[in-house]
Design a protein around this motif. Structure first.
Motif, PDB file in Angstrom:
ATOM      1  N   THR A 145       2.187  38.196 -10.189  1.00  0.00           N
ATOM      2  CA  THR A 145       1.789  36.988  -9.452  1.00  0.00           C
ATOM      3  C   THR A 145       2.704  36.671  -8.277  1.00  0.00           C
ATOM      4  OG1 THR A 145       3.068  35.512 -10.915  1.00  0.00           O
ATOM      5  CG2 THR A 145       0.774  35.976 -11.536  1.00  0.00           C
ATOM      6  N   ARG A 202      -1.872  33.361  -5.506  1.00  0.00           N
ATOM      7  CA  ARG A 202      -1.561  32.316  -4.526  1.00  0.00           C
ATOM      8  C   ARG A 202      -0.331  31.516  -4.929  1.00  0.00           C
ATOM      9  NH1 ARG A 202      -4.006  34.214  -0.126  1.00  0.00           N
ATOM     10  NH2 ARG A 202      -6.214  34.645  -0.524  1.00  0.00           N
ATOM     11  N   THR A 203      -0.106  31.379  -6.232  1.00  0.00           N
ATOM     12  CA  THR A 203       1.083  30.705  -6.755  1.00  0.00           C
ATOM     13  C   THR A 203       1.706  31.619  -7.794  1.00  0.00           C
ATOM     14  OG1 THR A 203      -0.037  28.571  -6.512  1.00  0.00           O
ATOM     15  CG2 THR A 203       1.979  28.606  -7.841  1.00  0.00           C
ATOM     16  N   GLU A 252      -2.647  26.887  -7.078  1.00  0.00           N
ATOM     17  CA  GLU A 252      -3.830  27.745  -7.167  1.00  0.00           C
ATOM     18  C   GLU A 252      -3.451  29.079  -7.782  1.00  0.00           C
ATOM     19  OE1 GLU A 252      -7.077  29.856  -4.185  1.00  0.00           O
ATOM     20  OE2 GLU A 252      -5.766  28.291  -3.400  1.00  0.00           O
ATOM     21  N   SER A 273      -5.587  31.953  -7.925  1.00  0.00           N
ATOM     22  CA  SER A 273      -6.464  33.066  -7.562  1.00  0.00           C
ATOM     23  C   SER A 273      -5.671  34.251  -7.029  1.00  0.00           C
ATOM     24  CB  SER A 273      -7.487  32.617  -6.523  1.00  0.00           C
ATOM     25  OG  SER A 273      -6.839  32.156  -5.347  1.00  0.00           O
ATOM     26  N   ALA A 296      -4.450  37.283  -4.649  1.00  0.00           N
ATOM     27  CA  ALA A 296      -4.217  37.437  -3.216  1.00  0.00           C
ATOM     28  C   ALA A 296      -4.849  38.712  -2.675  1.00  0.00           C
ATOM     29  CB  ALA A 296      -2.716  37.457  -2.935  1.00  0.00           C
TER      30      ALA A 296
END
Length: 382
Positions: free
Chosen positions: A278, A283-284, A301, A303, A305
């Motif tokens: 991640t 996104r985070t 968020e 989702s 990348a």
């Protein structure tokens, strides 16, 4: 609050790679991450500015550490529950609390509670003596999987048993155990979710974890060819566990995918190896999300990348040959898109010393790049 920044201070007990990467996320948020490390040579102690050296089993050290923190959290599950309860009773904010963390510390407590709550699990039994283990194997079929109730990770504390003789040898060691059926699995999956004190939850895409000798070697995000129905079910399961157990912070739920559905394997209540992708791939990052959660900030968020993200762990090998610095030179020349994270740990065979991440549009090619990069850094061979 840090009087220099006007922002809260998060204290993380444990100075390993999880604290090191949480420190990196804290920098962007303006946070002052405080670390309780066992040694100045711990991975996080090498990079963080505010480090206290002390033992996580020492209540006095924990109390002194907590005095300078707005909230205390963990990069491992080994702090005694009694110490966490003592800190909470003295008014310190500790997330996750002892009532939740106990289920990540003790597999018997976890299996008992999740079974009571109706979450899917392999068939299992408490082992109070050899008869319990042998009768379970006879009923469910050998081999079976015995697990130490406390302290196991990266394949440690997990004992495949083929027959009653092997069971007897294990019971003779005096290790507190539970026993589970050996699941006929399709693959292993993991879901990472976060929960704040306010009660907000956020789940990341379901990933596939690839294990070798009990150690995770690759994480594929999102899990390839996973139906939307099963992906949603896995996310809802993880969120349900977080809510029911009162988790604050990150929760990693490791799952078995079987022909009949999903089974809960393990829980972790902290940033987790299955979520290292991640950092670049969502996104985070999980590390920022953990900070947001324990501080009761709105969650970020989750989702992807990129359509395909693969993380490959770097495991220590035998010393000798080309230096890691020289290998990095060659790797970056060969594949400038690979992201490398080294943890500042002494190299030992089989020890996780870092990871690499690759992103792209095609899972097959992205995975090949990540595996190739990891092999090169570990072995000096393409």
């Amino acid at each position: 609050m840090d009087t220099r920044t006007g922002l809260p201070v998060v204290g993380m007990v444990g100075g390993g790679q999880l604290a090191r990467m949480t420190h990196q996320a804290a920098i962007a948020l303006g946070q002052s991450l405080r670390v309780l490390a066992q040694s100045p040579d711990d991975g996080a102690a090498l990079v963080a500015a505010d480090v206290q050296i002390g033992e996580h089993t020492d209540l006095a050290a924990l109390r002194e550490f907590a005095k300078s923190c707005d909230v205390v959290t963990f990069d491992h599950e080994h702090v005694p529950s009694a110490h966490i309860r003592a800190l909470a009773a003295e008014g310190f904010a500790v997330h996750p609390g002892a009532d939740a963390l106990q289920f990540a510390q003790d597999k018997l407590l976890m299996r008992t509670r999740l079974t009571e709550l109706g979450f899917p699990a392999p068939r299992w039994r408490t082992v109070e003596g050899l008869d319990d283990l042998v009768s379970f194997g006879d009923e469910t079929g050998w081999p079976v999987i015995a697990k130490a109730t406390r302290g196991g990770y990266d394949g440690r504390g997990v004992f495949p048993l083929s027959d009653a003789d092997e069971a007897a040898a294990l019971v003779a060691t005096g290790t507190p155990l539970i026993v589970e059926e050996r699941v006929r699995l399709v693959r292993e999956l993991a879901v990472l979710c976060a929960r704040s004190p306010f009660g907000q939850v956020a789940a990341y895409p379901v990933v596939e974890t690839v294990q070798r000798d009990g150690i995770c070697v690759e994480v594929l995000a999102p899990a390839p060819d996973l139906s939307e129905e099963l992906a949603v079910a896995a996310q809802e399961l993880a969120i349900g566990v977080a809510k029911q157990l009162g988790v604050v912070g990150l929760l990693a739920v490791e799952l078995f995918e079987t022909a009949d559905g999903l089974l809960v394997n393990e829980l972790a209540m902290r940033p987790h190896n299955s979520g290292h992708w991640t950092i670049e791939g969502a996104r985070t990052s999980q590390f920022e999300q953990h900070l947001r959660a324990v501080l009761d900030y709105p969650l970020g968020e989750t989702s992807l990348a990129a359509p395909a993200v693969v993380m490959a762990n770097l495991l220590g090998g035998e010393p000798g040959g080309m230096s890691i610095d020289e290998r990095l030179h060659h790797l970056f020349a060969e594949d400038p898109g690979i992201k490398v994270h080294l943890y500042g740990k002494q190299v030992r065979p089989g020890r996780k010393i870092g990871h690499v991440t690759a992103l792209g549009s095609d899972m097959t090619s992205v995975r090949a790049r990540a595996v190739r990069a990891a092999k090169w850094l570990q072995e000096g061979q393409w």
